[in-house]
Each structure stands twice: as C-alpha cells, then as structure tokens.
Design an enzyme around this catalytic site. Structure first.
Site, PDB file in Angstrom:
ATOM      1  CD  GLU A 125      -3.544   3.288  -3.029  1.00  0.00           C
ATOM      2  OE1 GLU A 125      -3.568   4.074  -3.999  1.00  0.00           O
ATOM      3  OE2 GLU A 125      -4.142   2.196  -3.027  1.00  0.00           O
ATOM      4  CB  CYS A 144      -4.268  -0.189 -10.461  1.00  0.00           C
ATOM      5  SG  CYS A 144      -5.118  -1.663  -9.874  1.00  0.00           S
ATOM      6  CG  HIS A 181      -1.622  -1.297   1.427  1.00  0.00           C
ATOM      7  ND1 HIS A 181      -1.151  -2.276   2.285  1.00  0.00           N
ATOM      8  CD2 HIS A 181      -2.731  -1.810   0.856  1.00  0.00           C
ATOM      9  CE1 HIS A 181      -1.955  -3.322   2.240  1.00  0.00           C
ATOM     10  NE2 HIS A 181      -2.919  -3.069   1.379  1.00  0.00           N
TER      11      HIS A 181
END
Length: 333
Positions: A134, A202, A82
């Site tokens: 994160e 992502c 993360h």
C-alpha cells in the site's frame, strides 16, 4: 483463585472482526472475473494478505504474480486491494491487459488526495511501513515529493524541499495510536502542515483496534487470526500486548499451542480484516477441544458499509446480471 488453578472456561469474540468492505470487494472481483472470463485470471500481488484466501482463489484458477512480464498478452489482470503505483498502471495498460482494479476505495481516496494536492504544489509526508505494497502504491502516485516516516525518530530526518505546502497522508492499516503519535511529531516540527480532512486510517482498522481495547482487559489471553504479512492483524496483536495482555497471532487453528492456555480462564478472539470467519470458527473449535465451555460475542459496532463493484463485473459471461453481495469466501461458515 491461583493462576495455576484456572481452567479454560469462556471465549470472548471481538466485534467487529474479520473481513472489511474493501477485502470483501477485492475477493469478489477476483471471483466474478473467474466466473465471467474463466481461468486463469492474473492478480498482481496477493489480493489480500491472507494465506487461506489466496490458496482458495488459486484453487479456482487465480494466478498471483509480482511482475507484469509474467502475464501473457490479452490476459485479465486484477490489481490487489493494496493499490499500485502509476508506473504499474501505465505498464499494464501498455501491455494491453483487461484490467480490473480491486484497490480498496479508501486507499484510492488517499491516491486522489495526493494527486489533487500535488497539482497545488504540495509535498507529502507519508506515515507507513517501508516495503508494504500500500505504501509503495501511494508513494508511486508521484515521481518524487513524498517522504516516508515509520516512527517519530524519522520525522527529524526528513528534508522536504519546502515547508509552505506540506501535507500528511497515512497507510490505512496502521496502529491508530502510533499514527497519532507520529502525526503529532510532524505537527510539532512543521506547524503549518496540512492534515487529512478525514483520518486516512480506515474505519475497519479503527473499529477492530477499538474492539481489542475493550476486549483485552477482560481476558487472560488474546488470539488474533491473521497472516504474518497482514499489517492490520499484526497491529491488533501488538495493541493487545501493549495493553498488558498475552497475545498471539495465528494463520489458522493448527498454529495454536496448548501451553498458551495453561492457567488461563478467558480467551479473547479477534481476526484481522483479511481473515475469513471460517478460520475463526476453526480456532473456536480447537479452543473448545482444549476445554472452553462457552462462547460469547462482545457488543460492538455493526459494520454495514458496502463498496460497489466495477461495472464490467456486474454481469456474467452471458450478459446476465449478477447479484451484488458478499464474496463466496465471506459466506463460508
């Protein structure tokens, strides 16, 4: 056919599902560190948000910690996938640990962009979930100047010190649709805002959510394999529910409830990016035991991305080169 007369028939598997390249790399970093240096290896935070993975690595000698003060001098330390703040990086170096950074390269890309634009005088709006590691890692790249928004309502509340140089970054594991909605609200309030050159969310998050969008209308119920702390797994369940499909998330097969499948014929099955395939197979076995006859894999994107390992982990303790491949946990079937 009456809903009550339906019987379990088919399991449809989402494609892609399960481990992404960043998760595979992070797990392999811990496994290789254990092979090269021996136990214990210390890992700051869960390497990935999956109970099974963490327990397997604990059994091999990994020790998961939150505070660097819990790591003895000279120990080997791995940062989780993360990412971590600059303060954590600096403290780890100051304490003299041997450090391996398992931060997902796509998260690192966001960190690099933040550092670059900060030097050019930018402030940031970060779209993400408060308290997620994160988000803490990305916001911790700077001492100040990053404003967190979790939903559209938050956009009206933030007060940047200037609006001429303002950029958006996002947590990589968000709902694609929710992030787009919040981004639009940011753009409406700050028309000159700089958006990412490439979407921060992502490829794996996008692909798994797209697969759920295809799968959900074709099934009576959707099961997501993932741990409660997994952001991307939670988003998959929420997405299916938003599309009108009854959906549940389970850490493993033991959490399945027979009552969920009453009056259901087709079961959809997917897994978050940190859930290993062995858990999917155990869920399949359990649903088969309840009466499902067949398993069919849906068409979908084949992911071939591989991220390189740190140089120091490409050799074993004797200096012999190790093959670069999937982690042992990824190979479990």
């Amino acid at each position: 056919m009456n809903t009550a007369d339906k019987r379990l028939d088919e399991i449809l598997l989402a494609e892609p599902r399960g481990f992404c390249a960043g998760v595979d790399r992070a797990i392999e970093i811990v496994e290789r560190a254990l092979t090269k240096f021996g136990a214990p290896i210390y890992v700051r935070h869960e390497i990935v948000h999956n109970t099974y993975v963490v327990n397997e690595l604990k059994a091999k000698g990994a020790i998961f910690i939150e505070e660097l003060s819990d790591v003895p001098p000279g120990a080997t330390l791995v940062f989780s996938a993360h990412g971590v703040s600059k303060a954590i990086q600096d403290e780890a170096r100051a304490r003299g640990f041997q450090i391996f950074d398992a931060t997902c390269p796509l998260v690192t890309k966001v960190h690099v962009e933040v550092a670059k634009l900060h030097k050019e005088g930018y402030e940031f709006i970060m779209i993400g979930h408060k308290g997620h590691p994160e988000v803490e890692g990305t916001m911790g790249q700077l001492d100040s100047g990053i404003h967190l928004v979790e939903d559209v309502a938050d956009v009206a509340r933030i007060t940047p010190s200037q609006t001429e140089r303002l950029a958006v970054v996002t947590q990589t594991t968000l709902s694609v649709d929710d992030a787009a909605e919040i981004s639009a609200a940011v753009k409406a309030r700050f028309p000159q805002v700089r958006e990412p050159k490439q979407q921060d969310i992502c490829y794996a998050t996008q692909n798994r959510q797209d697969a759920v969008k295809v799968l959900s209308p074709q099934v009576d119920i959707l099961i997501v394999v993932g741990s409660p702390t997994s952001s991307n797994s939670n988003r998959l369940r929420e997405l299916a529910a938003k599309l009108g499909t009854e959906a549940y998330m389970v850490d493993d097969a033991s959490e399945l409830r027979e009552s969920w499948f009453e009056g259901k014929s087709r079961v959809g099955l997917t897994a978050g990016a940190s859930a290993p395939e062995i858990l999917v197979k155990q869920v399949i076995d359990r649903i088969r035991a309840l009466g499902a006859v067949s398993v069919r894999k849906m068409d979908g994107i084949e992911e071939t991305i591989k991220f390189p390992l740190p140089k120091g982990l490409k050799v074993d303790a004797q200096g012999h080169m190790l093959d670069v491949g999937d982690s042992q946990l990824h190979q479990l079937t």
